[in-house]
Design an enzyme around this catalytic site. Structure first.
Site, mmCIF file in Angstrom:
data_model
loop_
_atom_site.group_PDB
_atom_site.id
_atom_site.type_symbol
_atom_site.label_atom_id
_atom_site.label_comp_id
_atom_site.label_asym_id
_atom_site.label_seq_id
_atom_site.Cartn_x
_atom_site.Cartn_y
_atom_site.Cartn_z
ATOM 1 N N ARG A 6 0.886 -1.064 -0.155
ATOM 2 C CA ARG A 6 -0.112 0.054 -0.131
ATOM 3 C C ARG A 6 0.802 1.087 0.093
ATOM 4 O O ARG A 6 1.928 1.189 0.824
ATOM 5 C CB ARG A 6 -0.901 0.039 1.175
ATOM 6 C CG ARG A 6 -2.050 -0.698 1.032
ATOM 7 C CD ARG A 6 -3.180 -0.542 -0.024
ATOM 8 N NE ARG A 6 -4.348 -1.551 0.157
ATOM 9 C CZ ARG A 6 -4.306 -2.516 -0.734
ATOM 10 N NH1 ARG A 6 -3.274 -2.638 -1.527
ATOM 11 N NH2 ARG A 6 -5.410 -3.112 -0.793
ATOM 12 N N HIS A 28 -0.585 -0.299 -9.984
ATOM 13 C CA HIS A 28 -1.361 -1.101 -8.982
ATOM 14 C C HIS A 28 -1.934 -2.341 -9.778
ATOM 15 O O HIS A 28 -2.826 -2.528 -9.835
ATOM 16 C CB HIS A 28 -2.538 -0.373 -8.105
ATOM 17 C CG HIS A 28 -2.850 -1.162 -7.065
ATOM 18 N ND1 HIS A 28 -3.366 -0.453 -5.771
ATOM 19 C CD2 HIS A 28 -3.105 -2.432 -6.675
ATOM 20 C CE1 HIS A 28 -3.361 -1.306 -4.825
ATOM 21 N NE2 HIS A 28 -3.427 -2.619 -5.238
ATOM 22 N N GLU A 42 -2.468 7.428 -5.156
ATOM 23 C CA GLU A 42 -2.795 6.943 -6.214
ATOM 24 C C GLU A 42 -4.360 7.037 -6.569
ATOM 25 O O GLU A 42 -4.460 6.848 -7.771
ATOM 26 C CB GLU A 42 -2.447 5.324 -6.417
ATOM 27 C CG GLU A 42 -3.113 4.509 -5.212
ATOM 28 C CD GLU A 42 -2.871 2.972 -5.356
ATOM 29 O OE1 GLU A 42 -1.674 2.648 -5.362
ATOM 30 O OE2 GLU A 42 -3.790 2.256 -5.462
ATOM 31 N N ASP A 81 4.363 -0.280 -6.807
ATOM 32 C CA ASP A 81 3.178 -0.563 -7.744
ATOM 33 C C ASP A 81 2.036 0.148 -7.153
ATOM 34 O O ASP A 81 0.867 0.142 -7.571
ATOM 35 C CB ASP A 81 3.098 -2.202 -7.662
ATOM 36 C CG ASP A 81 1.464 -2.861 -8.330
ATOM 37 O OD1 ASP A 81 1.464 -2.416 -9.578
ATOM 38 O OD2 ASP A 81 0.960 -3.414 -7.822
HETATM 39 P P1 NAI Z 1 -1.382 -11.090 4.885
HETATM 40 O O1 NAI Z 1 -2.355 -10.631 6.007
HETATM 41 O O2 NAI Z 1 -1.316 -12.634 4.755
HETATM 42 O O3 NAI Z 1 -0.043 -10.877 5.552
HETATM 43 C C1 NAI Z 1 0.452 -9.487 6.166
HETATM 44 C C2 NAI Z 1 1.481 -9.868 7.058
HETATM 45 O O4 NAI Z 1 2.008 -8.504 7.624
HETATM 46 C C3 NAI Z 1 1.055 -10.487 8.507
HETATM 47 O O5 NAI Z 1 1.918 -11.631 8.702
HETATM 48 C C4 NAI Z 1 1.047 -9.377 9.359
HETATM 49 O O6 NAI Z 1 1.571 -10.109 10.761
HETATM 50 C C5 NAI Z 1 2.415 -8.718 8.891
HETATM 51 N N1 NAI Z 1 2.562 -7.312 9.596
HETATM 52 C C6 NAI Z 1 1.559 -6.442 10.221
HETATM 53 N N2 NAI Z 1 2.177 -5.623 10.602
HETATM 54 C C7 NAI Z 1 3.300 -5.753 10.334
HETATM 55 C C8 NAI Z 1 4.596 -4.890 10.567
HETATM 56 N N3 NAI Z 1 4.600 -3.510 11.424
HETATM 57 N N4 NAI Z 1 5.932 -5.020 10.185
HETATM 58 C C9 NAI Z 1 5.985 -6.133 9.474
HETATM 59 N N5 NAI Z 1 4.777 -7.168 9.161
HETATM 60 C C10 NAI Z 1 3.681 -6.532 9.605
HETATM 61 O O7 NAI Z 1 -1.536 -10.362 3.853
HETATM 62 P P2 NAI Z 1 -1.129 -10.433 2.261
HETATM 63 O O8 NAI Z 1 -2.208 -11.210 1.597
HETATM 64 O O9 NAI Z 1 0.236 -11.147 2.132
HETATM 65 O O10 NAI Z 1 -0.980 -8.923 1.787
HETATM 66 C C11 NAI Z 1 -0.280 -8.044 2.065
HETATM 67 C C12 NAI Z 1 -0.710 -6.775 1.627
HETATM 68 O O11 NAI Z 1 -0.477 -6.641 0.259
HETATM 69 C C13 NAI Z 1 -1.864 -6.410 1.713
HETATM 70 O O12 NAI Z 1 -2.450 -5.946 3.100
HETATM 71 C C14 NAI Z 1 -2.428 -5.488 0.698
HETATM 72 O O13 NAI Z 1 -2.343 -3.983 1.188
HETATM 73 C C15 NAI Z 1 -1.425 -5.870 -0.418
HETATM 74 N N6 NAI Z 1 -1.817 -6.058 -1.506
HETATM 75 C C16 NAI Z 1 -1.467 -5.615 -2.867
HETATM 76 C C17 NAI Z 1 -1.689 -6.068 -3.983
HETATM 77 C C18 NAI Z 1 -1.315 -5.364 -5.255
HETATM 78 O O14 NAI Z 1 -2.214 -5.654 -6.321
HETATM 79 N N7 NAI Z 1 -0.350 -4.626 -5.446
HETATM 80 C C19 NAI Z 1 -2.974 -7.236 -4.311
HETATM 81 C C20 NAI Z 1 -3.130 -7.859 -3.004
HETATM 82 C C21 NAI Z 1 -2.885 -7.196 -1.688
#
Ligand code: NAI
Length: 337
Positions: A237, A298, A266, A261
């Site tokens: 994000r 994105h 954005e 990305d």
């Molecule tokens: P997820 O929930 O599986 O993993 C997120 C991880 O970040 C969790 O393990 C959590 O404990 C950790 N986390 C939380 N706070 C943290 C911190 N301060 N420092 C380090 N780690 C921390 O989520 P997932 O599916 O892996 O997605 C991650 C992010 O990717 C989403 O929140 C979304 O913003 C982004 N995303 C981007 C896309 C794109 O098209 N560019 C598409 C899908 C998701």
């Protein structure tokens, strides 16, 4: 049931209609597609619809949710994983059912992160243009061998793990940091505190959600801790990164490469054709002037498999709402009374 789909592009319509044709969603579902993003001014488009379907840059703040609820909307379906744009407390207060698609091909985003790293490192974007113009000189295209380099994964959830698996397979030394680390990460790399990760990594890739705690996680102080010449990659994000601080770090040559990305502002730019417009966002335009910055709009999620999964799960979530079935992807609580 009527579903108002906001920020609907042709591909959204295609994959939602395909999912509907496969029988996903509640019986008798009718979709109304709107190009407009959801905001207080556009909420009236959902008048007469019981549910709305939104994407990452649609607004789900208190005024928008109140306008939707007043118009008769009872369910909000996010066709994305992150829900930082949602006022969770207000949605609960209004008794709205809200559900998301928590995982849809994490590998799609991880592979895009890899594409950004590889492109920026080996300058394939510049080579493509040069060769087409008959310029086969290699000056300015020099990269580094990634094998043996140290990569820091911030957030080792589904996408972070998928990224770690790819980079581990390429022979990189993988570091991770996460307040709730996955035990499976131990097979791929070493968990370290964020500061140590920033100090040691040649490439820092962000995969944590945007929350109050992670907003501007990469600020001037964090950038100063990074190795001189390191690469920062953000496919998560935009607001995880302080754009002004990044521009300063690029200008001072401390930050070696930036691949994003996602971008803090954005919402005014991405998912639209603005090629004939004057872009008023000076920060974005400044980023565009650096040869060592790569921006995509994105598109990390944008694969056939991911769009298929998003549509299928979105309509399954709506069916759960319609039938009163417990929905595993619901955000907050839903007082059904
Ligand atoms: P997820 O929930 O599986 O993993 C997120 C991880 O970040 C969790 O393990 C959590 O404990 C950790 N986390 C939380 N706070 C943290 C911190 N301060 N420092 C380090 N780690 C921390 O989520 P997932 O599916 O892996 O997605 C991650 C992010 O990717 C989403 O929140 C979304 O913003 C982004 N995303 C981007 C896309 C794109 O098209 N560019 C598409 C899908 C998701």
């Amino acid at each position: 049931m009527q579903l108002a789909v906001f920020s609907a592009r042709l591909y959204d319509r295609r994959f939602l209609e395909e999912a509907r044709a496969r029988g996903a969603g509640p019986a008798g579902l009718q979709c109304r597609y709107f190009d407009a993003a959801l905001a207080p001014e556009t909420a009236a488009l959902a008048m007469g619809c019981e549910a709305v379907c939104v994407f990452v840059n649609d607004r789900l703040d208190a005024p928008t949710l109140q306008a939707l609820a007043q118009g008769g909307v009872r369910a909000v379906l996010l066709r994305c994983a992150g829900f930082n744009q949602l006022d969770v407390a207000e949605a609960a207060r209004l008794g709205l059912f809200v559900a998301r698609v928590p995982a849809y091909a994490p590998e799609a985003v991880a592979e895009h992160a890899l594409a950004l790293i590889m492109t920026l490192n080996r300058n394939t974007h510049r080579a493509y243009n040069r060769v087409r113009e008959g310029n086969f000189a290699l000056d300015g295209l020099l990269g580094v061998t990634l094998h043996g380099k140290t990569v820091g994964i911030v957030g080792t959830g589904q996408i972070g793990m998928a990224t770690a698996r790819i980079l581990h397979g390429m022979g990189c030394v993988v570091l991770g940091c996460d307040p709730a680390p996955s035990p499976a990460f131990a097979a791929l790399g070493t968990m370290v505190p964020l500061d140590a990760l920033l100090q040691r990594a040649d490439i820092v890739s962000l995969h944590c959600p945007l929350t109050d705690a992670t907003r501007h996680l990469i600020d001037a102080a964090a950038l100063a801790r990074m190795r001189p010449g390191a690469m920062l990659v953000n496919t998560s994000r935009g607001a995880l990164v302080d754009t002004a601080a990044v521009i300063t770090a690029l200008k001072s040559r401390h930050l070696g490469h930036l691949a994003i990305d996602v971008y803090e502002q954005e919402g005014a730019l991405f998912f639209q054709d603005r090629s004939g417009d004057i872009i008023e966002d000076d920060q974005f335009q400044r980023l565009m002037t650096f040869p060592n910055v790569l921006v995509t709009g994105h598109q990390g999620f944008f694969t056939v498999e991911a769009l298929r999964e998003i549509s299928q799960v979105t309509l399954a979530n709506l069916r759960d709402f319609a039938t009163g079935t417990t929905c595993a992807h619901q955000i907050g609580t839903h007082p059904r009374s």
